[in-house]
Design a protein around this motif. Sequence first.
Motif, PDB file in Angstrom:
ATOM      1  N   ARG A 147     -46.045 -59.588  41.838  1.00 11.66           N
ATOM      2  CA  ARG A 147     -46.889 -59.518  41.818  1.00 11.66           C
ATOM      3  C   ARG A 147     -47.642 -60.845  42.128  1.00 11.66           C
ATOM      4  NH1 ARG A 147     -50.840 -55.416  40.807  1.00 11.66           N
ATOM      5  NH2 ARG A 147     -48.905 -53.788  39.030  1.00 11.66           N
ATOM      6  N   CYS A 173     -49.303 -61.986  45.691  1.00 16.22           N
ATOM      7  CA  CYS A 173     -50.105 -63.558  45.754  1.00 16.22           C
ATOM      8  C   CYS A 173     -50.183 -64.212  46.363  1.00 16.22           C
ATOM      9  CB  CYS A 173     -51.167 -63.290  44.533  1.00 16.22           C
ATOM     10  SG  CYS A 173     -51.219 -61.564  44.113  1.00 16.22           S
ATOM     11  N   ASN A 179     -42.970 -56.804  37.414  1.00 22.60           N
ATOM     12  CA  ASN A 179     -43.595 -56.000  37.703  1.00 22.60           C
ATOM     13  C   ASN A 179     -44.767 -57.223  38.259  1.00 22.60           C
ATOM     14  OD1 ASN A 179     -45.519 -54.749  39.754  1.00 22.60           O
ATOM     15  ND2 ASN A 179     -46.117 -53.364  37.484  1.00 22.60           N
TER      16      ASN A 179
END
Length: 103
Positions: free
Chosen positions: A40, A44, A36
Amino acid sequence: MSQLTQALIEVEERLNSLLEEVQRLRPYVQSLEEENARLRRELCALPQQETERVIANAQQIQGVAHDNLERLYNEGFHVCHLHFGQPLEGGDCLFCTGFLMRD
Ligand SMILES: [Zn+2]
């Protein structure tokens, strides 16, 4: 043995088996959390439009069984979050192979 002692023993057994279950799940949860966090970070780093595409890809991938993903990749299509469904060009994709090898 009193009824109370018997009841306590049963509670203890149940707690122990719950504890075992928690310990069994811990590494799995940890690897999901790491994944996870990694996704992420990748998200980004991408521009907005890319981000939306990757999220849509991730949703598609979740609906496909692992065997089918492997077959898709062997037939020459990306199964990674970044390029899902697009034809593989120029050999192996690191994201795809990493994704397939994990399971
Ligand atoms: Zn790929």
